[in-house]
Write an enzyme that holds these catalytic residues in place. Structure first.
Site, short mmCIF file in Angstrom:
data_model
loop_
_atom_site.label_atom_id
_atom_site.label_comp_id
_atom_site.label_asym_id
_atom_site.label_seq_id
_atom_site.Cartn_x
_atom_site.Cartn_y
_atom_site.Cartn_z
N ARG A 1 2.24 -0.79 -4.26
CA ARG A 1 1.85 -2.02 -3.56
C ARG A 1 3.06 -2.94 -3.45
O ARG A 1 3.91 -3.00 -4.36
CB ARG A 1 0.73 -2.75 -4.32
CG ARG A 1 -0.64 -2.10 -4.22
CD ARG A 1 -1.22 -2.17 -2.81
NE ARG A 1 -2.57 -1.63 -2.74
CZ ARG A 1 -2.87 -0.38 -2.32
NH1 ARG A 1 -1.90 0.44 -1.94
NH2 ARG A 1 -4.13 0.01 -2.26
N HIS B 1 3.30 1.90 5.30
CA HIS B 1 2.16 2.19 4.40
C HIS B 1 1.52 3.52 4.81
O HIS B 1 0.33 3.60 5.11
CB HIS B 1 1.12 1.06 4.44
CG HIS B 1 0.22 1.04 3.24
ND1 HIS B 1 -0.16 -0.12 2.60
CD2 HIS B 1 -0.36 2.04 2.53
CE1 HIS B 1 -0.95 0.17 1.57
NE2 HIS B 1 -1.08 1.50 1.52
P1 NAP Z 1 -4.73 5.86 -11.20
O1 NAP Z 1 -5.21 7.27 -11.28
O2 NAP Z 1 -5.68 4.77 -11.57
O3 NAP Z 1 -3.42 5.75 -12.09
C1 NAP Z 1 -2.86 4.55 -12.46
C2 NAP Z 1 -1.79 4.81 -13.52
O4 NAP Z 1 -1.12 3.58 -13.80
C3 NAP Z 1 -2.40 5.29 -14.83
O5 NAP Z 1 -1.56 6.26 -15.41
C4 NAP Z 1 -2.42 4.02 -15.69
O6 NAP Z 1 -2.31 4.26 -17.07
C5 NAP Z 1 -1.16 3.35 -15.21
N1 NAP Z 1 -1.19 1.91 -15.49
C6 NAP Z 1 -2.07 0.99 -15.06
N2 NAP Z 1 -1.77 -0.23 -15.56
C7 NAP Z 1 -0.68 -0.06 -16.33
C8 NAP Z 1 0.10 -0.93 -17.14
N3 NAP Z 1 -0.17 -2.23 -17.23
N4 NAP Z 1 1.14 -0.41 -17.81
C9 NAP Z 1 1.42 0.93 -17.72
N5 NAP Z 1 0.73 1.80 -16.99
C10 NAP Z 1 -0.31 1.31 -16.29
O7 NAP Z 1 -4.23 5.53 -9.72
P2 NAP Z 1 -3.71 6.54 -8.59
O8 NAP Z 1 -4.85 7.18 -7.89
O9 NAP Z 1 -2.67 7.40 -9.19
O10 NAP Z 1 -3.05 5.49 -7.58
C11 NAP Z 1 -2.01 4.62 -7.98
C12 NAP Z 1 -1.76 3.54 -6.95
O11 NAP Z 1 -1.11 4.11 -5.81
C13 NAP Z 1 -3.01 2.91 -6.34
O12 NAP Z 1 -3.53 1.90 -7.20
C14 NAP Z 1 -2.50 2.34 -5.04
O13 NAP Z 1 -2.07 1.01 -5.21
C15 NAP Z 1 -1.30 3.22 -4.72
N6 NAP Z 1 -1.54 4.02 -3.50
C16 NAP Z 1 -0.71 3.82 -2.43
C17 NAP Z 1 -0.90 4.58 -1.28
C18 NAP Z 1 0.00 4.42 -0.09
O14 NAP Z 1 -0.27 4.97 0.96
N7 NAP Z 1 1.11 3.71 -0.20
C19 NAP Z 1 -1.92 5.54 -1.23
C20 NAP Z 1 -2.72 5.71 -2.34
C21 NAP Z 1 -2.52 4.94 -3.48
P3 NAP Z 1 -3.50 5.03 -17.87
O15 NAP Z 1 -3.43 6.45 -17.37
O16 NAP Z 1 -3.12 4.90 -19.28
O17 NAP Z 1 -4.77 4.33 -17.48
C1 GLV Z 2 -3.85 3.18 -0.04
O1 GLV Z 2 -2.95 2.41 -0.14
C2 GLV Z 2 -4.81 3.46 -1.08
O2 GLV Z 2 -4.86 2.70 -2.05
O3 GLV Z 2 -5.54 4.46 -0.94
#
Ligand code: NAP
Ligand code: GLV
Length: 313
Positions: free
Chosen positions: A228, A276
């Site tokens: 983000r 994005h």
């Molecule tokens: P997720 O499965 O919820 O993983 C989040 C990770 O971040 C987990 O490992 C979590 O730790 C860690 N985390 C959260 N808060 C933290 C903190 N304060 N300190 C250290 N580690 C922390 O999420 P995801 O599905 O992988 O997605 C991640 C992010 O990618 C989304 O939230 C979104 O913003 C972004 N995204 C972007 C796009 C794009 O097109 N640009 C697309 C999809 C997603 P734990 O494992 O210990 O809980």
């Molecule tokens: C895109 O940014 C998502 O969070 O899926």
């Protein structure tokens, strides 16, 4: 079963069409302002507050993205936006993991093999071999080891690169040196050559890509932000690029999207911008996951992907 759909992206017709095929028994409708009629499920992307507030009868709200920061921010700003005791369920992978792995690998290898510098040389018609970075010290740090970060870290490790990963709770991932919690943050970033950000945007992670973090990386490091825009302190990035502490950055997400035409990032030579697009919500995969969770909830079974709203992800 009644299902409400909302997206600000003018795509309701095609989603409703495909959802109807996946859930033939459902009574589906696009939410319109003023619609307070009962519903069992809501499937949403960036919904307005009015849509969900006081909908106590919902069995679940499905967020059509991995990140829930927009909807959670609404709840923080105006408590009661999300009806209490109604689970908020996000997309888990649905094809985004492979897209993120492709995007991050492309960016990392582009910098490792110095393709970005060859692109600049070509514009000047210069023929000069540049030594690739030594692989053994091209350490990549992946911030966030969730559904997406884990796949990115594993893919990068498969190229023989030294890979570190950082999360809130401790993890074990083959080929990845893992760090957990604030106390290990400095050790995680220390001397890393590339930082790939895949954290959720929460009050704890906002602004994590800042001057202090950049100063701990190796000199001439690279930043890849696919999570983000709010994670990045933009002025600190420009200063780090100007001083040479950072060599280049690949950015997919921004404080303001679309990135305004007069934003300095557009004409900063070592910044690569994508709109994005690093991991798109794929309709077929997302509908298959949502439909299967709707059916599970109707049978009274538990489902994964439930957001801890107070934690922010
Ligand atoms: P997720 O499965 O919820 O993983 C989040 C990770 O971040 C987990 O490992 C979590 O730790 C860690 N985390 C959260 N808060 C933290 C903190 N304060 N300190 C250290 N580690 C922390 O999420 P995801 O599905 O992988 O997605 C991640 C992010 O990618 C989304 O939230 C979104 O913003 C972004 N995204 C972007 C796009 C794009 O097109 N640009 C697309 C999809 C997603 P734990 O494992 O210990 O809980
Ligand atoms: C895109 O940014 C998502 O969070 O899926």
């Amino acid at each position: 079963m009644k299902i409400l759909f909302y997206s600000p992206l003018n795509e309701a017709a095609v989603w409703l069409h495909d959802l109807a095929r996946a859930l033939p028994d459902a009574d589906l409708r696009e939410w319109q302002p003023g619609d307070h009629a009962p519903a069992d499920f809501a499937i949403v992307w960036r919904p307005p507050r009015e849509m969900l507030a006081s909908r106590d009868g919902l069995r679940a709200i499905f967020n059509l993205g991995a990140g829930v920061d927009a909807i959670v921010a609404l709840e923080r700003e105006q408590p009661g936006t999300l009806p209490p005791n109604v689970p908020l369920i996000r997309l888990e992978d649905t094809g985004m993991g492979a897209q993120m792995a492709e995007y991050a690998t492309h960016a990392v290898l582009r910098y490792l093999r110095r393709f970005d510098e060859y692109e600049m040389q070509q514009r000047e018609r210069r023929w000069k071999v540049i030594d690739p970075h030594p692989r053994a010290t091209f350490t990549v740090g992946v911030l966030g080891l969730g559904v997406l970060g884990t796949q990115v870290a594993q893919t990068l490790a498969s190229f023989g690169l030294p890979v570190r990963g950082y999360s809130r709770s401790a993890k074990q991932i083959d080929g990845v040196t893992t760090f957990a919690g604030q106390a290990q943050f400095d050790a995680f970033v220390d001397g890393a050559k590339v930082l790939v950000n895949l954290l959720p945007h929460t009050p704890d992670t906002e602004g994590v890509l800042n001057a202090r973090t950049f100063a701990k990386l190796a000199r001439g490091a690279y930043l890849i932000n696919v999570a983000r825009g709010a994670h990045l302190v933009e002025a600190d990035l420009l200063a780090a690029l100007a001083s040479g502490q950072l060599a280049a950055a690949t950015l997919d997400v921004f404080h303001q999207e679309p990135l305004p035409a007069d934003h300095p990032f557009w004409h900063t030579p070592r910044i690569t911008i994508t709109p994005h697009a690093s991991a798109l919500t794929l309709r077929d995969e997302s509908i298959a996951q949502v439909a299967s969770k709707v059916r599970a909830l109707m049978r009274g079974e538990p489902v994964s992907g439930i957001v801890q709203v107070e934690r922010g992800y």
